[in-house]
Scaffold this active site. Structure first.
Site, mmCIF file in Angstrom:
data_model
loop_
_atom_site.group_PDB
_atom_site.id
_atom_site.type_symbol
_atom_site.label_atom_id
_atom_site.label_comp_id
_atom_site.label_asym_id
_atom_site.label_seq_id
_atom_site.Cartn_x
_atom_site.Cartn_y
_atom_site.Cartn_z
ATOM 1 N N GLY A 16 42.972 4.432 -36.659
ATOM 2 C CA GLY A 16 42.043 5.405 -37.241
ATOM 3 C C GLY A 16 40.648 4.824 -37.317
ATOM 4 N N THR A 38 24.569 -0.575 -33.178
ATOM 5 C CA THR A 38 25.089 0.154 -32.021
ATOM 6 C C THR A 38 26.594 0.418 -32.075
ATOM 7 O OG1 THR A 38 25.207 -1.978 -30.878
ATOM 8 C CG2 THR A 38 23.292 -0.588 -30.433
ATOM 9 N N GLY A 39 27.277 0.060 -33.158
ATOM 10 C CA GLY A 39 28.723 0.212 -33.213
ATOM 11 C C GLY A 39 29.176 1.643 -32.990
ATOM 12 N N LEU A 49 36.071 -1.298 -31.156
ATOM 13 C CA LEU A 49 36.244 -2.744 -31.142
ATOM 14 C C LEU A 49 37.340 -3.183 -30.181
ATOM 15 C CD1 LEU A 49 35.959 -3.590 -34.957
ATOM 16 C CD2 LEU A 49 34.171 -3.656 -33.207
ATOM 17 N N PRO A 93 10.953 1.208 -34.709
ATOM 18 C CA PRO A 93 11.269 2.586 -35.083
ATOM 19 C C PRO A 93 11.960 3.321 -33.936
ATOM 20 C CG PRO A 93 9.004 2.472 -34.360
ATOM 21 C CD PRO A 93 9.573 1.075 -34.219
ATOM 22 N N LYS A 95 17.687 6.581 -41.973
ATOM 23 C CA LYS A 95 17.179 5.352 -41.366
ATOM 24 C C LYS A 95 16.198 5.730 -40.270
ATOM 25 C CE LYS A 95 18.514 1.741 -38.131
ATOM 26 N NZ LYS A 95 19.623 1.124 -37.378
ATOM 27 N N ALA A 146 24.938 1.299 -40.543
ATOM 28 C CA ALA A 146 23.686 1.866 -40.043
ATOM 29 C C ALA A 146 23.928 2.374 -38.634
ATOM 30 C CB ALA A 146 22.575 0.815 -40.051
ATOM 31 N N VAL A 151 52.700 0.599 -35.876
ATOM 32 C CA VAL A 151 53.270 0.343 -34.551
ATOM 33 C C VAL A 151 54.007 -0.993 -34.556
ATOM 34 C CG1 VAL A 151 52.727 -0.080 -32.116
ATOM 35 C CG2 VAL A 151 51.523 1.729 -33.373
#
Length: 503
Positions: free
Chosen positions: A10, A344-345, A333, A100, A78, A50, A187
């Site tokens: 999730g 940037t995640g 990930l 910015p 932001k 963020a 799992v």
């Protein structure tokens, strides 16, 4: 024909993937069963709080109400990132610059960046202060919204500071309401045959599907079951592989920007939500122990910091050689990770699932389709690696071995060293990066980092002082108008969140 998708895991990646694919395939007619299998025993990391500004388009495309989203995630706005201490002090003052999301584009024969350089305005102000309206807003603590701003709109582009755990729960609720199946299960085994996943076995039974999506985080539980030796490390260029995160009470009114402050062996983020501040030290684990890193972060925050929670994280820096193997695709990930210096995640999850939807839309899933997805995703991560390295390799800090070695990191990004040499004598422009896989960070973003770090090109004088005076006078007027038309961030919080705010 593809009839079923099983997403294992999730969190942000699992539920962003679920809500997007369900809307893509089932908005008008039920075509594909989408299921999320997640375990309550596996905690959400919930550190990257963020975002970049393009995440607004994802939420809008999903039909989510912005006000409801912000209230559910304790979010604020932001408008960029303030970088502090990434170079030596200037005249006794800590070096800082702002990156910015906007750059003004006035109609004139010279672009505003070249005009700013030729007018030698770097002797008077930061680059962002001369070319961005967001700089005027943050100087006054203002949000990007006017009282009349439409959902997902503002006077400048903006992202969010939000609670990642609450966001995953919000998306889960909305996805289930839209028809996504949800199974709480752990799992225990991945059943593989002929290079494909047949099913996943769990403590709640067995789940089969045509397509499996691995959102199990750094474990890569599904993708690793199909292919070993499938990881390319970026630690040669980006050695920060650990983090210690601390949540604390808000020390002051929330800021409408993220702060990234360089320390001895990495950097600290500060992200202000409505009800708390998220902080963390991203550092090189070969140079600092967990205890040393935590102490340095606590020293930075000060003895008065009201700490709510402290977490240590190991980060696997790099990405898959193949994100899509057989009938399994790794997103989030599980697919890759680059330190969160530019937030940037969620952006990489957004990219991964949007791209996947078009690659899954064909009547047959062939190897050339997989190859296309893998090529593009590798390109996204490689380009992002270069942009992050840019922040380090321009430093003049020499107080620790970490910073003394930072300049050499450019050598691990093919083409960056000659580009930096060229940018000593020309502006960074669109064609310098054309043909790359850049998605969010273009020549405009590169200029904010280059000129924020003092990497100014030496240009032949071609000046028209009267034109420059007129241009930057208009910039100042536009900035004042932007401030007058927008709400201070605390006022917006009171309006949006009411008594929930601690302001």
């Amino acid at each position: 024909m593809m009839k079923s998708i099983c997403i294992v895991g999730g969190g942000s990646s699992g539920w962003m993937t679920a809500i997007y694919l369900n809307r893509y395939f089932n908005q008008y007619q039920a075509q594909v069963q989408v299921r999320v299998v997640e375990s309550e025993d596996i905690g959400i990391i919930g550190v990257g709080e963020a975002t970049v500004h393009s995440i607004r388009y994802f939420f809008a495309a999903m039909g989510l109400d912005e006000t409801e989203l912000l209230e559910a995630t304790n979010a604020t706005f932001k408008t960029g990132i303030m970088f502090r201490n990434w170079m030596k002090p200037v005249d006794g003052q800590m070096h800082q610059y702002f990156h910015p999301f906007d750059q003004l584009k006035p109609p004139m024969d010279l672009d505003i960046s070249t005009s700013w350089l030729l007018d030698r305005r770097f002797e008077l102000e930061r680059f962002d202060q001369g070319v961005s309206l967001s700089s005027f807003l943050i100087a006054n603590g203002h949000s990007p919204k006017t009282p009349q701003s439409a959902p997902y709109q503002g006077v400048v582009p903006y992202g969010y500071h939000l609670d990642a755990v609450k966001m995953a729960r919000f998306l889960r609720k909305k996805a289930i309401e839209a028809g996504v199946l949800h199974s709480v299960a752990t799992v225990s085994d991945v059943v593989v045959a002929n290079g494909n996943i047949q099913s996943v076995q769990t403590d709640q039974g067995e789940f089969s599907a045509d397509i499996f999506i691995d959102c199990t985080g750094f474990r890569g539980l599904l993708i690793d079951a199909l292919k070993t030796d499938n990881w390319q490390s970026f630690t040669d260029a980006l050695p920060c592989n650990k983090a210690v995160a601390i949540q604390r009470e808000l020390p002051a009114e929330p800021k409408p920007y993220t702060t990234a402050t360089a320390l001895t062996n990495g950097w600290v983020w500060e992200i202000d939500l409505v009800d708390r501040q998220g902080t963390g030290y991203v550092y090189d684990g070969a140079r600092l122990s967990r205890e040393q890193a935590e102490q340095e972060l606590r020293d930075y925050l000060g003895p008065e910091a009201a700490v709510l929670k402290c977490t240590h994280l190991d980060m696997k820096v790099g990405c898959r050689k193949e994100f899509w193997v057989g009938n399994c695709i790794a997103i989030g990930l599980a697919g890759g990770f680059i330190e969160p210096l530019e937030s940037t995640g969620l952006h990489l999850i957004n990219l991964g699932v949007r791209l996947l939807s078009t690659h899954l839309a064909g009547s047959e899933l062939t190897q050339p389709v997989r190859d296309s997805y893998n090529r593009l995703m590798n390109g996204f991560y490689t380009d992002l690696k270069q942009f992050i390295v840019l922040h380090y390799c321009l430093t003049d800090r020499d107080d620790t071995a970490f910073w003394r070695e930072a300049a050499a990191k450019a050598e691990y990004c093919p083409g960056l060293v000659p580009q930096l040499a060229a940018w000593r004598y020309k502006v960074c422009e669109y064609m310098d990066l054309a043909g790359t896989f850049s998605t969010t960070f273009t020549d405009e973003n590169y200029r904010f980092i280059l000129y924020g770090m003092g990497h100014y090109p030496q240009l032949q004088a071609r000046s028209d002082n009267r034109q420059f005076d007129e241009l930057f006078s208009k910039v100042g007027q536009q900035g004042k108008h932007a401030v007058l038309s927008t709400l201070p961030l605390p006022a917006w919080i009171r309006q949006m969140h009411g008594m929930k705010s601690s302001i």
